[in-house]
Design a protein around this motif. Structure first.
Motif, mmCIF file in Angstrom:
data_model
loop_
_atom_site.group_PDB
_atom_site.id
_atom_site.type_symbol
_atom_site.label_atom_id
_atom_site.label_comp_id
_atom_site.label_asym_id
_atom_site.label_seq_id
_atom_site.Cartn_x
_atom_site.Cartn_y
_atom_site.Cartn_z
ATOM 1 N N LEU A 197 0.865 -1.179 0.000
ATOM 2 C CA LEU A 197 0.000 0.000 0.000
ATOM 3 C C LEU A 197 0.904 1.233 0.000
ATOM 4 C CD1 LEU A 197 -2.889 1.114 0.133
ATOM 5 C CD2 LEU A 197 -2.678 1.109 2.635
ATOM 6 N N PRO A 198 1.408 1.631 -1.169
ATOM 7 C CA PRO A 198 2.409 2.696 -1.230
ATOM 8 C C PRO A 198 1.877 4.048 -0.729
ATOM 9 C CG PRO A 198 2.304 1.457 -3.283
ATOM 10 C CD PRO A 198 1.122 1.052 -2.480
ATOM 11 N N LEU A 199 2.650 4.664 0.160
ATOM 12 C CA LEU A 199 2.285 5.944 0.744
ATOM 13 C C LEU A 199 3.383 7.000 0.565
ATOM 14 C CD1 LEU A 199 0.797 4.662 4.131
ATOM 15 C CD2 LEU A 199 -0.500 5.457 2.144
ATOM 16 N N LEU A 200 4.640 6.556 0.477
ATOM 17 C CA LEU A 200 5.767 7.476 0.463
ATOM 18 C C LEU A 200 6.518 7.410 -0.866
ATOM 19 C CD1 LEU A 200 7.206 6.834 4.038
ATOM 20 C CD2 LEU A 200 5.691 8.693 3.319
ATOM 21 N N ARG A 201 6.871 8.567 -1.396
ATOM 22 C CA ARG A 201 7.664 8.645 -2.624
ATOM 23 C C ARG A 201 9.118 8.921 -2.221
ATOM 24 N NH1 ARG A 201 9.035 11.844 -7.231
ATOM 25 N NH2 ARG A 201 8.556 13.843 -6.231
ATOM 26 N N ILE A 202 9.856 7.825 -1.961
ATOM 27 C CA ILE A 202 11.225 7.968 -1.453
ATOM 28 C C ILE A 202 12.268 7.365 -2.394
ATOM 29 C CG2 ILE A 202 10.529 8.132 0.964
ATOM 30 C CD1 ILE A 202 11.201 5.197 1.317
ATOM 31 N N ASP A 203 11.840 6.649 -3.413
ATOM 32 C CA ASP A 203 12.751 6.127 -4.441
ATOM 33 C C ASP A 203 12.716 7.089 -5.621
ATOM 34 O OD1 ASP A 203 13.428 3.230 -3.416
ATOM 35 O OD2 ASP A 203 11.272 3.499 -3.132
ATOM 36 N N HIS A 204 13.897 7.521 -6.070
ATOM 37 C CA HIS A 204 13.945 8.599 -7.051
ATOM 38 C C HIS A 204 14.939 8.319 -8.167
ATOM 39 C CE1 HIS A 204 11.609 11.250 -4.391
ATOM 40 N NE2 HIS A 204 12.384 10.818 -3.408
ATOM 41 N N VAL A 205 14.659 8.895 -9.331
ATOM 42 C CA VAL A 205 15.613 8.995 -10.434
ATOM 43 C C VAL A 205 15.736 10.478 -10.758
ATOM 44 C CG1 VAL A 205 16.137 8.415 -12.829
ATOM 45 C CG2 VAL A 205 15.011 6.729 -11.367
ATOM 46 N N LEU A 206 16.948 11.005 -10.620
ATOM 47 C CA LEU A 206 17.214 12.418 -10.866
ATOM 48 C C LEU A 206 18.193 12.528 -12.029
ATOM 49 C CD1 LEU A 206 17.782 13.494 -7.148
ATOM 50 C CD2 LEU A 206 15.657 13.645 -8.447
ATOM 51 N N ILE A 207 17.920 13.416 -12.966
ATOM 52 C CA ILE A 207 18.715 13.500 -14.189
ATOM 53 C C ILE A 207 19.273 14.901 -14.395
ATOM 54 C CG2 ILE A 207 17.568 11.602 -15.383
ATOM 55 C CD1 ILE A 207 15.812 13.697 -16.801
ATOM 56 N N GLY A 208 20.397 14.962 -15.115
ATOM 57 C CA GLY A 208 21.005 16.228 -15.475
ATOM 58 C C GLY A 208 20.603 16.666 -16.871
ATOM 59 N N GLU A 209 21.319 17.667 -17.386
ATOM 60 C CA GLU A 209 21.020 18.199 -18.709
ATOM 61 C C GLU A 209 21.336 17.168 -19.796
ATOM 62 O OE1 GLU A 209 19.508 21.080 -19.259
ATOM 63 O OE2 GLU A 209 19.392 21.297 -17.083
ATOM 64 N N GLY A 210 20.629 17.308 -20.930
ATOM 65 C CA GLY A 210 20.866 16.414 -22.057
ATOM 66 C C GLY A 210 20.117 15.102 -21.973
ATOM 67 N N ILE A 211 19.229 14.960 -20.982
ATOM 68 C CA ILE A 211 18.407 13.758 -20.845
ATOM 69 C C ILE A 211 16.946 14.184 -20.763
ATOM 70 C CG2 ILE A 211 17.912 11.679 -19.493
ATOM 71 C CD1 ILE A 211 20.721 11.831 -18.345
ATOM 72 N N ASP A 229 9.734 -4.867 -0.148
ATOM 73 C CA ASP A 229 8.901 -3.880 0.540
ATOM 74 C C ASP A 229 8.854 -2.551 -0.205
ATOM 75 O OD1 ASP A 229 11.529 -3.219 1.122
ATOM 76 O OD2 ASP A 229 11.136 -2.709 3.224
ATOM 77 N N HIS A 230 9.621 -2.423 -1.292
ATOM 78 C CA HIS A 230 9.550 -1.263 -2.182
ATOM 79 C C HIS A 230 9.044 -1.717 -3.549
ATOM 80 C CE1 HIS A 230 12.196 1.850 -0.085
ATOM 81 N NE2 HIS A 230 12.284 0.794 0.708
ATOM 82 N N LEU A 231 8.444 -0.783 -4.278
ATOM 83 C CA LEU A 231 8.113 -1.011 -5.680
ATOM 84 C C LEU A 231 9.202 -0.397 -6.550
ATOM 85 C CD1 LEU A 231 4.304 -0.119 -5.667
ATOM 86 C CD2 LEU A 231 5.296 -2.417 -5.826
ATOM 87 N N PRO A 232 9.499 -1.006 -7.694
ATOM 88 C CA PRO A 232 10.489 -0.417 -8.601
ATOM 89 C C PRO A 232 9.932 0.793 -9.350
ATOM 90 C CG PRO A 232 9.677 -2.515 -9.465
ATOM 91 C CD PRO A 232 9.018 -2.318 -8.149
ATOM 92 N N LEU A 233 10.835 1.719 -9.645
ATOM 93 C CA LEU A 233 10.496 2.908 -10.413
ATOM 94 C C LEU A 233 11.180 2.811 -11.763
ATOM 95 C CD1 LEU A 233 9.317 5.821 -10.610
ATOM 96 C CD2 LEU A 233 11.458 6.624 -9.581
ATOM 97 N N LEU A 234 10.383 2.876 -12.841
ATOM 98 C CA LEU A 234 10.889 2.717 -14.200
ATOM 99 C C LEU A 234 10.760 4.030 -14.966
ATOM 100 C CD1 LEU A 234 11.849 0.816 -16.549
ATOM 101 C CD2 LEU A 234 9.409 0.461 -17.038
#
Length: 257
Positions: A197-211, A229-234
């Motif tokens: 039952l996902p409640l928190l957005r704590i897994d992240h993908v952060l990108i720089g310029e050119g993407i 206990d986490h869901l993958p982020l694609l």
């Protein structure tokens, strides 16, 4: 021109599911549902008694017909626990080191991935549980030993379980320099933890310029809801090729009087 890649970040909880079953093959199956080109893993066990002494990074990579780069944030005798990058693309280990930690040891892994016409700098990490600790770790990652050492114009990606929501100081610090992929699409940002039952957005993908970001979603299959206990982020990313920039510059220079 640009190169489309599928990038996945996933805290695998030492391959123990919420049913308490240890099953690296199930984690590999969840990943395979997403068909990623590059995978960032956190909470990976290597040689730990609690998980049967196996090398989870390489076992999962073998299931996916990929290679693994692993860094143990925690290393006690023969037991290791940390982060990994998996891919079938050509890679080069740039750096693997500890981050300042006051609780459980934390670290980061920096791998350069060769996309033929451009090299993608991927940093994977798992930040601490305390806010002050995360802030020190984020500051270190932005400093001269990590992101501050990346050459100007490089394609950069930072991913992992940051243990930080968008309101946290550590997240805001990182987001000043990098862009959150979940905020770059028309879809509503989705939480990743806990998996059932996902409640928190704590897994992240952060990108720089050119993407660029073509799509981004939290993978919420029936298998994913139980495997960790986490869901993958694609994220589907468009990596702009540096050769295009050089050609544009040459064209502009050629037209100059």
């Amino acid at each position: 021109m640009r190169r489309r890649i599928r990038f996945l970040t996933y805290n695998v909880h030492s391959c123990f599911g919420i049913d308490r079953k240890l099953d690296p093959a199930r984690i590999a199956a969840v990943i395979n549902e997403c068909r990623p080109d590059i995978i960032a893993l956190q909470e990976v066990d290597v040689g730990r008694a609690r998980s049967g002494g196996i090398d989870q990074a390489h076992m999962i990579a073998t299931h996916l017909q990929m290679e693994a780069q692993f860094h143990p944030a925690l290393h006690l005798e023969d037991e290791k626990y940390g982060d990994a990058v998996l891919t079938a693309l050509p890679t080069r280990l740039v750096k693997a080191a500890a981050l300042p930690s006051s609780g459980e040891p934390r670290g980061a892994l920096w791998v350069e991935i060769d996309l033929a016409d451009v090299k993608l700098q991927v940093i994977v990490t798992h930040l601490g549980l305390r806010g002050s600790e995360r802030l020190r770790q984020a500051t270190t990652l932005l400093g001269p030993g990590w992101l501050g050492a990346v050459e100007e114009g490089s394609r950069v990606l930072l991913a992992g379980d940051l243990n930080a929501t968008a309101r946290s100081t550590a997240y805001r610090l990182l987001a000043r320099q990098l862009r959150d992929v979940q905020l770059l699409t028309n879809a509503k940002p989705r939480p990743t933890f806990p998996s059932r039952l996902p409640l928190l957005r704590i897994d992240h993908v952060l990108i720089g310029e050119g993407i660029g970001v073509a799509a981004c979603n939290v993978h919420n299959s029936a298998l994913a809801r139980v495997a960790s206990d986490h869901l993958p982020l694609l994220a589907e990313l468009d990596v702009h090729l540096q050769t295009d920039e050089r050609k544009r510059c040459e064209t502009i220079e050629g037209k100059a009087p």
